[in-house]
Design an enzyme around this catalytic site. Structure first.
Site, mmCIF file in Angstrom:
data_model
loop_
_atom_site.group_PDB
_atom_site.id
_atom_site.type_symbol
_atom_site.label_atom_id
_atom_site.label_comp_id
_atom_site.label_asym_id
_atom_site.label_seq_id
_atom_site.Cartn_x
_atom_site.Cartn_y
_atom_site.Cartn_z
ATOM 1 C CG ASP A 429 11.038 21.412 -65.544
ATOM 2 O OD1 ASP A 429 11.598 21.245 -66.671
ATOM 3 O OD2 ASP A 429 11.694 21.356 -64.405
ATOM 4 C CD GLU A 432 11.591 16.811 -71.225
ATOM 5 O OE1 GLU A 432 11.138 16.414 -69.846
ATOM 6 O OE2 GLU A 432 11.750 18.095 -71.141
ATOM 7 C CG ASP A 552 17.877 20.686 -66.263
ATOM 8 O OD1 ASP A 552 17.280 21.943 -66.252
ATOM 9 O OD2 ASP A 552 17.372 19.573 -65.653
#
Ligand SMILES: *[C@@H]1O[C@H](CO)[C@@H](O)[C@H](O)[C@H]1NC(C)=O
Ligand SMILES: *[C@@H]1O[C@H](CO)[C@@H](O)[C@H](O)[C@H]1NC(C)=O
Ligand SMILES: *[C@@H]1O[C@H](CO)[C@@H](O)[C@H](O)[C@H]1NC(C)=O
Ligand SMILES: *[C@@H]1O[C@H](CO)[C@@H](O)[C@H](O)[C@H]1NC(C)=O
Ligand SMILES: *[C@@H]1O[C@H](CO)[C@@H](O)[C@H](O)[C@H]1NC(C)=O
Ligand SMILES: *[C@@H]1O[C@H](CO)[C@@H](O)[C@H](O)[C@H]1NC(C)=O
Ligand SMILES: *[C@@H]1O[C@H](CO)[C@@H](O)[C@H](O)[C@H]1NC(C)=O
Ligand SMILES: *[C@@H]1O[C@H](CO)[C@@H](O)[C@H](O)[C@H]1NC(C)=O
Ligand SMILES: *[C@@H]1O[C@H](CO)[C@@H](O)[C@H](O)[C@H]1NC(C)=O
Ligand SMILES: *[C@@H]1O[C@H](CO)[C@@H](O)[C@H](O)[C@H]1NC(C)=O
Ligand SMILES: *[C@@H]1O[C@H](CO)[C@@H](O)[C@H](O)[C@H]1NC(C)=O
Length: 864
Positions: A429, A432, A552
Site C-alpha cells: 500500500d 505512490e 480508498d
C-alpha cells in the site's frame, strides 16, 4: 476541427521538403492558455528505410517557441512495424539526453518486426505548410491517429502531440481516475501523476496508464504512450492531446479490431497478467481498525457461523508494532498469536494476507532502517542526505528501487518476516509513494525524534520555502495534479535516485518498481508457487506482477456505480484481477448499500470487503439482509469458480479481461457504448446489479439473443432494449448468455473444497439450439503444473467434449448438465451407449443429474 489549407502528402520514402511557415494555433479552451501558441513544428528529412520500418531526422522548422522550456532542435523519428497489428512510432531527441524508462524497469516486447507491406497498419508522414511535420496511422482506409495540422512541440520539459478524433469519439482507458467508462470526448483531462489520495471522481489517483482505446464503426484500435513523466491527456474539440513533462514521444499503436484484440496486443507489449493462485478468487475480508488478533479470530469464526465463505483474512497496519514494517504489536497482535491464527486458517483451507508499506521508520535503533542505511538503499536529497518524509510510523525514509542493493535488502527484510510468519500473500500500500508532509520534512531532525502516532507533525516542520525557479519543483507547464505542488504528499521531485535520476522523471514508476522487488522476493522464497500481491500503485505492465484494488473509495451509491467502470479500466490496463472495497472504505455504510455492494462485489474478479478506522464495522455477517445477500451472491460466485478461473487464464494467455463491459462483446450495438451499470464476467455471464438506493427493480439492457435467468432458467429474448427486472433486496440478477457453455462446481465454504466437487455444465442454447464453451484446469498454485483445456460444443442435441491441450488429470467427473432452453430430454447416450441419468424439467429447460463423465477424454453425448 481540421482546417488545413495545404497539405502535402509525402511518399514515405521521399526526401524533398517544401518550404514551411509557422502559424498560430489556439488549443483547447478547456484549459485556457494565456496566449496563443506560435510554435514552428518540425521538418522531416533524410528518410531512410530499414528492414521493418524507417528512420528520419526532424529539424525545428523556425525560431524556438520556448512555450514551456527549451525547444529541442534535432529529433529522430523511428518507425517500426513490430508485429502485424502493432506499430511503434518513436520521436526522440537526436542527442539522447531526454529520460526514457529503462528496459529493466518496464520490459517491453520488441516484436519480431514485419515488413510494412504485411502489417495491417500503415504509417504516412505528411507536411503541412503551417504546422510542419505530422503523421497518420491508418488501418485500411481508416485514419486512426492523425497529428497533421498540429505542430509537434518537443521541449526538454514539455512535449505536445495532438491527434484529430471524430466528433463525439468513443474513448476508453487512460487513468487511474475514478470516472464513467466512456470518457467525455468534449471535456476530459486525465492527469497521470500517481497520487495517494481518496478516490475522488475524475481526479488522478494511484496509478499511471496512458493506454486508450477508441471504438469507431464497430471496431477498436488503441494507442499507448510509453513515458513515465507526469502528463495531461486532454480530450476536447475533437482532438486528443498529450501534454507531457519530459522524456520522449514513444507511441505504440494497436490495430485491434476487437476490444479484446487491442488488449491482447497491448499486454503482449507491456506484459501479460501474472498467474494467480486459485484461492485468490475466493472472498476476502479486511478492515482498518481491528483492535487485536483476537478480534480478527472472532471475525473468522463469525463468518463461519454465518455460513459465508471466507477465503482470506486480512489485517491492515493495526497488526504492526507502532505501524513499523515487519513488526508485530507485542500486546494486541503478538507474533505467537498471529502464528496460531495462521495455523488455524491453514488447517481450514483458509489464507492470510497482511499489509506492508514502502516507507521505513527513520530511527537508527530500528534494525530495518539501520540495515538499509548501511546498504545505502534510501532515496536522497539533492545534497546527498537521506530524504525523510512522514508516514504512519513517523519520519520515514523511502527505498530507492534504483539503488544497487535495495532489492537484496528488501528481500532480506521480507525473508526475516516470512520466516516468522509465512503468510500467503502481500498487500503493498502507500506506494505512490504517499507521505503525510511535503518535502523532506524530517531533514535536520535527530534520528529517532519521531512525532507520535497518529502522524501529527509535532513539532510542525519549518515552513517550507518552495524554490519556484526550480523547474522540477514547478515545471513551466502545470499538469492538472489535484494538489498544489507536484511534490505534495509524496517524495519531492528533486529527490535523487542512486543512478543520478531525479524523482521528477520516475515518480510514476515507484509502485511498479516496489511490485517488481516484492514479486522477485516471493518467487525466490517460494520457487514454483504463484505469488499473490495486491498493489495500490501501478504502471503499464504491472499486471505481470500484481493485482489491484481501486483504493480508498467511499460508502456511497455513486462509488458503487463507478466501481464497475474502474474494474473495466483495469481490464484495459492489463491488470484484470481487480475490485473495489465492497461496502465502501470511508464513511459509514448502510445495510441496504452494503447488501447491494456485496451483490455486485461477488462478481468483481477480486472480491474483498474493507472499511476504514473509525467507521462502523461492515463484515457482511453483521446484518441479516447483507448476510443473506452475501450468501446468495457468493454461492453464485463459488459455483462459477471454474469459469472465473478459465476466464482468468484467458487473461494470462491473451490479456482478455475477466470483467468486461457489454461493449467489448457487442461493439456493433450503439446503445452499449457507455453502459457501465452492468458487467459481463468473461463472455457468458451478465450481472445487472441494483445501483440506486431504494430500488427493487433494475432496468437492464439485453443485446439481441437469448439470456437465461441464473436461478429459475426463465428466458429473456433480448431485442437490444432494456428490460425491467425484479430485484428484491437480497437478490442480484444474473443471466447466462445463449450460445455459451459455462463450467461450474457445487459451491463450498472454501475454494479448495469447491474444487473437490463434481463438475457441472450450464449449456445455454441459442436460437439455433447451439452453444460453445471451454474449461481450463491446473493445480491452481504452481508454475510448472500440468494444465488442461477442455472444449465444449453443443448442437443438434449433442454435446461434444473435446481436448484442446494439456495433460492435467481432472479427478472430478462431470455429473450434471443444465440444458437451458431445451425441454423434453429423457435419454443420455455417451459415445453410443445409453447411460443412467435423472431428469428434471424446469421452465422450458432440462436438468440432468447422476452422470459420471470423464473430462480427460473426448466424448460425444447425445441428449434426446
Ligand atoms: C474548439 O476550437 C474552437 C476553434 O479554435 C474554439 O472556438 C472552441 O472554443 C474550442 N472548444 C473547446 C472545447 O476547446
Ligand atoms: C542528412 O544526411 C546527411 C548525410 O548523411 C548529413 O550530412 C546531413 O546533416 C543530414 N541532414 C540532417 C538534417 O540531419
Ligand atoms: C510500404 O512501403 C512502401 C514504400 O516502400 C509504400 O509505398 C507502401 O505504401 C507501404 N505500405 C504500407 C502498408 O505502409
Ligand atoms: C461475533 O459474533 C458474536 C456473537 O454474535 C458477537 O458478540 C461479536 O461481537 C462478533 N464479533 C465480531 C468481531 O464480529
Ligand atoms: C552492496 O552490497 C555489497 C555486498 O553485498 C557491498 O559490497 C556493497 O558495498 C554494497 N553497496 C552499497 C552501495 O552499499
Ligand atoms: C527509536 O527506536 C527505538 C527502538 O525501537 C525506541 O526505543 C525509540 O523510542 C525510538 N525513538 C523514537 C523517538 O521513536
Ligand atoms: C526566481 O527567479 C527570478 C528571476 O530570475 C528572481 O527574481 C527570483 O528572486 C527567483 N526566486 C527565487 C525564490 O529564487
Ligand atoms: C459511524 O459509525 C461510528 C461507529 O459505529 C459512529 O461512532 C459514528 O458516529 C458514525 N458516524 C456517522 C457520521 O454516522
Ligand atoms: C438501460 O439499462 C442500462 C443499464 O442499466 C442503463 O445504463 C440505461 O440507462 C438504460 N436505458 C434506458 C433507456 O433506460
Ligand atoms: C419459471 O420462470 C418464472 C419467471 O419467468 C418464475 O416465476 C418461476 O418461478 C419459474 N419456475 C420455476 C419452476 O423455476
Ligand atoms: C469416446 O470415444 C473417443 C474416441 O472415439 C474415446 O477417445 C473416448 O475415450 C470415449 N469417451 C468415453 C467417455 O468413453
Amino acid at each position: 476541427m481540421r482546417k488545413l489549407l495545404c497539405l502535402y502528402i509525402i511518399a514515405l520514402w521521399a526526401g524533398a521538403q517544401p518550404a514551411i511557415a509557422t502559424r498560430q494555433v489556439v488549443l483547447s479552451t478547456t484549459v485556457p492558455r494565456t496566449q496563443p501558441i506560435t510554435c514552428p513544428g518540425y521538418i522531416a528529412s533524410n528518410v531512410s528505410k530499414t528492414g521493418d520500418g524507417f528512420v528520419a531526422e526532424l529539424i525545428l522548422a523556425g525560431p524556438p517557441c520556448a512555450l514551456y522550456g527549451m525547444d529541442i532542435k534535432r529529433l529522430k523519428l523511428d518507425v517500426r512495424f513490430d508485429t502485424k497489428n502493432r506499430l511503434h512510432v518513436h520521436i526522440k531527441d537526436a542527442d539522447g539526453q531526454q529520460f526514457q524508462i529503462p528496459d529493466n524497469v518496464v520490459s517491453l516486447d520488441s516484436g519480431h518486426g514485419v515488413r510494412n507491406a504485411s502489417s495491417n497498419l500503415r504509417f504516412d508522414h505528411l507536411h503541412d505548410d503551417l504546422s510542419g511535420f505530422g503523421f497518420r496511422v491508418l488501418r485500411g482506409d481508416q485514419v486512426i491517429f492523425d497529428t497533421v495540422g498540429h505542430p509537434l512541440i518537443f521541449e526538454d520539459q514539455y512535449i505536445e502531440v495532438t491527434s484529430n478524433l471524430p466528433a463525439d469519439a468513443n474513448i476508453y482507458g487512460m487513468g487511474e481516475s475514478p470516472d464513467f467508462l466512456r470518457r467525455n470526448p468534449a471535456n476530459t483531462i486525465k492527469t497521470l501523476w500517481n497520487r495517494g489520495s481518496p478516490d475522488l471522481f475524475q481526479q488522478n489517483v494511484y496509478g499511471s496508464h496512458s493506454i486508450y482505446m477508441e471504438l469507431r464503426d464497430s471496431q477498436f484500435h488503441g494507442a499507448y504512450l510509453h513515458n513515465s513523466h507526469g502528463m495531461d491527456i486532454v480530450l476536447a474539440n475533437s482532438t486528443i492531446q498529450y501534454r507531457v513533462l519530459g522524456g520522449t514521444a514513444d507511441f505504440y499503436f494497436f490495430g485491434g479490431p476487437s476490444a479484446l484484440d487491442v488488449i491482447d496486443q497491448y499486454t503482449e507489449l507491456v506484459g501479460r497478467p501474472s498467474r494467480i493462485p486459485y484461492w485468490a478468487l475466493g472472498f476476502h475480508n479486511c478492515r482498518y481498525g481491528y483492535k487485536s488478533v483476537y478480534e480478527v479470530n472472532d471475525v473468522i469464526a463469525n463468518y463461519s457461523k454465518a455460513n459465508i465463505p471466507l477465503e482470506v483474512a486480512w489485517t491492515d497496519i493495526d497488526y504492526m508494532d507502532r505501524t513499523r514494517d515487519f513488526t508485530f504489536d507485542p500486546v494486541n497482535f503478538p507474533l505467537a498469536e498471529m502464528q496460531k491464527q495462521l495455523a488455524y486458517l491453514h488447517g481450514r483451507g483458509q489464507k492470510m494476507v497482511l499489509i506492508t508499506d514502502p516507507a521505513i521508520l527513520y530511527n537508527s535503533s530500528y534494525e530495518v532502517y539501520a540495515r538499509g542505511h548501511e546498504q545505502d538503499v534510501f532515496i536522497k536529497n539533492p545534497d546527498g542526505s537521506e530524504f525523510i518524509g512522514q508516514v504512519w510510523p513517523g519520519y520515514t525514509v523511502f527505498p530507492d528501487w534504483f539503488a544497487l542493493n535495495t532489492s537484496s535488502w528488501w528481500s532480506g527484510e521480507l525473508r526475516r518476516y516470512f520466516d516468522q510468519l509465512p503468510i500467503d500473500g502481500m498487500w503493498i500500500d502507500m506506494n505512490e509513494a504517499a507521505s503525510f508532509c511535503t518535502g523532506s520534512c524530517g531533514t535536520g531532525k535527530p534520528a529517532g525524534s519521531t512525532p507520535p502516532y497518529p502522524w501529527t507533525l509535532d513539532p510542525q516542520p519549518p515552513h517550507r520555502i518552495l524554490d519556484v525557479n526550480n523547474t522540477f519543483l514547478v515545471p513551466p507547464y502545470a499538469i492538472h495534479n489535484q494538489e498544489v505542488e507536484l511534490s505534495d504528499l509524496t517524495i519531492e521531485t528533486t529527490a535523487k535516485h542512486a543512478n543520478g535520476v531525479s524523482e521528477y522523471h520516475v515518480h510514476n514508476l515507484y509502485g511498479h518498481m516496489e511490485s517488481k522487488a516484492t514479486h522477485d522476493f516471493l518467487v525466490n522464497y517460494r520457487p514454483n508457487k504463484r505469488p499473490f500481491i495486491l498493489s495500490r500503485s501501478t504502471f503499464a505492465g504491472s499486471g505481470a506482477l500484481v493485482s489491484h484494488w481501486t483504493g480508498d473509495n467511499s460508502a456511497t451509491w455513486k462509488d458503487l456505480h463507478i466501481s464497475i467502470a474502474s474494474a473495466f479500466d483495469f481490464g484495459i490496463f492489463g491488470i484484470p484481477m481487480v475490485g473495489a472495497d465492497i461496502c465502501g472504505f470511508f464513511g459509514n455504510t448502510t445495510e441496504e448499500l452494503c447488501a447491494r455492494w456485496i451483490e455486485l462485489g461477488a462478481f468483481y474478479p477480486f472480491s474483498r470487503v474493507h472499511s476504514a478506522l473509525a467507521y462502523a464495522p461492515q463484515e457482511i455477517y453483521r446484518w441479516k439482509t447483507v448476510a443473506e445477500a452475501g450468501r446468495r451472491a457468493l454461492s453464485v460466485r463459488y459455483a462459477l469458480l471454474p469459469y472465473f478461473y478459465t476466464s482468468y487464464q484467458r487473461s494470462v494467455e491473451n490479456g482478455w479481461p475477466v470483467a468486461r463491459p457489454l461493449l467489448f462483446e457487442f461493439s456493433h450495438v450503439p446503445a452499449v457504448v457507455d453502459n457501465d451499470r452492468q458487467l459481463l464476467v468473461g463472455d457468458s455471464i451478465l450481472v445487472s446489479p441494483v445501483l440506486v438506493e431504494g430500488a427493487t427493480s433494475v432496468s437492464a439492457f439485453f443485446p439481441a439473443g437469448l439470456w437465461y435467468d441464473w436461478y429459475d432458467y426463465s428466458v429473456i429474448k433480448g431485442t437490444n432494449n432494456n428490460v425491467s427486472l425484479s430485484a428484491p433486496l437480497e437478490h442480484v440478477n444474473v443471466h447466462v448468455r445463449g450460445g455459451k457453455i459455462v463450467p461450474t462446481q457445487e459451491p463450498a465454504m472454501t475454494t479448495t473444497d469447491s474444487r473437490k466437487n463434481d463438475f457441472n455444465l450450464i449449456i445455454a442454447s441459442d436460437e439455433h439450439g447451439a452453444a460453445t464453451g471451454e474449461l481450463y484446469v491446473d493445480d491452481g498454485e504452481t508454475f510448472d503444473t500440468a494444465a488442461r483445456w477442455v472444449q465444449f460444443s453443443y448442437a443438434d442435441k449433442s454435446l461434444s467434449i473435446g481436448q484442446r491441450s494439456g495433460q492435467f488429470k481432472i479427478s472430478q467427473p462431470l455429473s450434471k448438465l443444465v440444458l437451458l432452453g431445451v425441454a423434453g430430454v429423457s435419454n443420455v447416450v455417451v459415445n453410443g451407449s445409453s447411460v443412467h441419468a435423472n431428469f428434471k424439467a424446469a421452465n422450458g429447460s432440462t436438468v440432468i443429474t447422476g452422470l459420471n463423465i470423464d473430462l480427460n477424454v473426448k466424448s460425444v453425448i447425445t441428449l434426446k
